[in-house]
Design a protein around this motif. Structure first.
Motif, PDB file in Angstrom:
ATOM      1  N   LEU A  59      32.658  36.591  42.902  1.00  0.00           N
ATOM      2  CA  LEU A  59      33.223  35.598  41.958  1.00  0.00           C
ATOM      3  C   LEU A  59      32.835  35.746  40.571  1.00  0.00           C
ATOM      4  N   ASP A  60      33.570  36.008  39.464  1.00  0.00           N
ATOM      5  CA  ASP A  60      32.864  36.158  38.082  1.00  0.00           C
ATOM      6  C   ASP A  60      33.052  34.659  37.803  1.00  0.00           C
ATOM      7  N   ARG A  61      32.094  33.848  37.745  1.00  0.00           N
ATOM      8  CA  ARG A  61      32.520  32.248  37.239  1.00  0.00           C
ATOM      9  C   ARG A  61      32.872  32.346  35.590  1.00  0.00           C
ATOM     10  N   ALA A  62      32.321  33.290  34.884  1.00  0.00           N
ATOM     11  CA  ALA A  62      32.368  33.142  33.425  1.00  0.00           C
ATOM     12  C   ALA A  62      34.013  33.355  33.187  1.00  0.00           C
ATOM     13  N   THR A  63      34.459  34.296  33.904  1.00  0.00           N
ATOM     14  CA  THR A  63      35.742  34.900  33.646  1.00  0.00           C
ATOM     15  C   THR A  63      36.953  34.294  34.940  1.00  0.00           C
ATOM     16  N   GLN A  64      36.343  33.697  35.630  1.00  0.00           N
ATOM     17  CA  GLN A  64      37.145  33.150  36.597  1.00  0.00           C
ATOM     18  C   GLN A  64      38.082  34.231  37.215  1.00  0.00           C
ATOM     19  N   THR A  65      37.363  35.186  37.757  1.00  0.00           N
ATOM     20  CA  THR A  65      38.224  36.479  38.643  1.00  0.00           C
ATOM     21  C   THR A  65      37.466  36.758  39.724  1.00  0.00           C
ATOM     22  N   ILE A  66      38.310  37.200  40.623  1.00  0.00           N
ATOM     23  CA  ILE A  66      37.746  37.638  41.901  1.00  0.00           C
ATOM     24  C   ILE A  66      37.808  38.979  42.045  1.00  0.00           C
ATOM     25  N   THR A  67      36.523  39.625  42.417  1.00  0.00           N
ATOM     26  CA  THR A  67      36.523  41.141  42.490  1.00  0.00           C
ATOM     27  C   THR A  67      35.701  41.482  43.972  1.00  0.00           C
ATOM     28  N   LEU A  68      35.301  42.720  43.833  1.00  0.00           N
ATOM     29  CA  LEU A  68      34.556  43.269  44.960  1.00  0.00           C
ATOM     30  C   LEU A  68      33.070  43.789  44.336  1.00  0.00           C
ATOM     31  N   THR A  69      32.009  43.546  45.240  1.00  0.00           N
ATOM     32  CA  THR A  69      30.779  44.103  44.886  1.00  0.00           C
ATOM     33  C   THR A  69      30.561  44.883  46.136  1.00  0.00           C
ATOM     34  N   ASP A  70      29.131  45.838  45.619  1.00  0.00           N
ATOM     35  CA  ASP A  70      28.524  46.598  46.772  1.00  0.00           C
ATOM     36  C   ASP A  70      29.717  47.441  47.523  1.00  0.00           C
ATOM     37  N   THR A  71      30.363  47.932  46.579  1.00  0.00           N
ATOM     38  CA  THR A  71      31.774  48.713  47.326  1.00  0.00           C
ATOM     39  C   THR A  71      31.458  50.264  48.009  1.00  0.00           C
ATOM     40  N   GLU A  72      32.182  50.513  49.042  1.00  0.00           N
ATOM     41  CA  GLU A  72      32.184  51.835  49.519  1.00  0.00           C
ATOM     42  C   GLU A  72      33.551  52.541  49.351  1.00  0.00           C
ATOM     43  N   LEU A  73      33.694  53.707  48.813  1.00  0.00           N
ATOM     44  CA  LEU A  73      34.918  54.317  48.420  1.00  0.00           C
ATOM     45  C   LEU A  73      35.349  55.360  49.654  1.00  0.00           C
ATOM     46  N   ASP A  74      36.539  55.151  50.193  1.00  0.00           N
ATOM     47  CA  ASP A  74      37.016  55.906  51.305  1.00  0.00           C
ATOM     48  C   ASP A  74      38.353  56.505  50.750  1.00  0.00           C
ATOM     49  N   LEU A  75      38.148  57.775  50.657  1.00  0.00           N
ATOM     50  CA  LEU A  75      39.347  58.672  49.972  1.00  0.00           C
ATOM     51  C   LEU A  75      40.217  59.331  51.009  1.00  0.00           C
TER      52      LEU A  75
END
Length: 235
Positions: free
Chosen positions: A164-180
């Motif tokens: 959670l980015d509290r400043a912008t009140q947005t939900i996201t992902l961190t420490d991501t792994e990319l599968d193509l």
């Protein structure tokens, strides 16, 4: 004269005792009536999808009604609409808020602070994000989006920790792994692809309420909500 004054004092004390005693005797009936009225007003004004359950603390309640001030009020509701994108609302389910330092006015309920929470359905968040979202067995989230990159169309899959980015009140992902799915891309293009797949999801709660924490659950994201100096209209 002294005897008269003595009798008068006794009568005043008896009347005071009857008033206070009556306030306690009829406390449950008064409390139920007031809680129902507040629930109806909140359902209409917030609005809640169904009538919430309201619990008011403070005994005897009749004395608090005189001052219109209450130690705390608990509000529970099946769902409350929140804005997740421009012109798009999604439900916050199983709302459970506790308001403290409450003052009830003719057209609003004011609280010094609010704490509580609820949960946001993965399906609703996915519809807003334009992607597929599901929890993983290790407590992370997987986000899949159909993308076209360098002229190649494929499904990109990101797995990461919900944040959670509290400043912008947005939900996201961190420490991501990319599968193509076996598609090879230049290493220096990886971040650009991550940015194309991962687009933060805005969640704007009404009346100054703020998301303060979140955790993946089975059906959706369990969220913690708080606020200070909050006002719910009742008209």
């Amino acid at each position: 004269m002294k005897r008269f004054l003595g009798v008068l004092v006794v009568l005043v004390l008896l009347l005071a005792g009857l008033v206070v005693g009556g306030a306690y005797v009829f406390d449950d009936r008064i409390r139920s009536t007031v809680e129902d009225r507040v629930a109806v007003e909140l359902q209409r004004s917030v609005p809640f999808a169904t009538r919430p359950t309201v619990g008011i603390e403070g005994e005897p309640l009749a004395l608090h009604l005189v001052t219109r001030e209450f130690p705390s009020v608990n509000v529970r509701a099946r769902e409350m609409p929140v804005q997740a994108a421009q012109g798009t609302t999604i439900p916050l389910y199983d709302v459970d808020f506790t308001l403290t330092g409450v003052r009830y006015e003719t057209d609003a309920v004011h609280a010094a602070s609010l704490t509580g929470g609820g949960w946001l359905d993965y399906a609703d968040l996915a519809a807003v994000a334009g992607a597929r979202i599901q929890p993983t067995e290790d407590g992370r989230l997987a986000l899949e989006r159909d993308v076209e990159f360098l002229g190649v169309a494929f499904t990109g899959r990101l797995v990461g920790r919900a944040a959670l980015d509290r400043a912008t009140q947005t939900i996201t992902l961190t420490d991501t792994e990319l599968d193509l799915a076996g598609v090879a891309i230049p290493p220096d293009a990886t971040q650009a692809l991550v940015d194309a797949i991962l687009q933060p999801i805005p969640v704007a709660l009404p009346y100054g309420l703020q998301l303060s924490a979140l955790e993946p659950g089975e059906q959706g994201l369990d969220v913690v909500v708080d606020a200070t100096d909050v006002t719910f209209p009742t008209r």
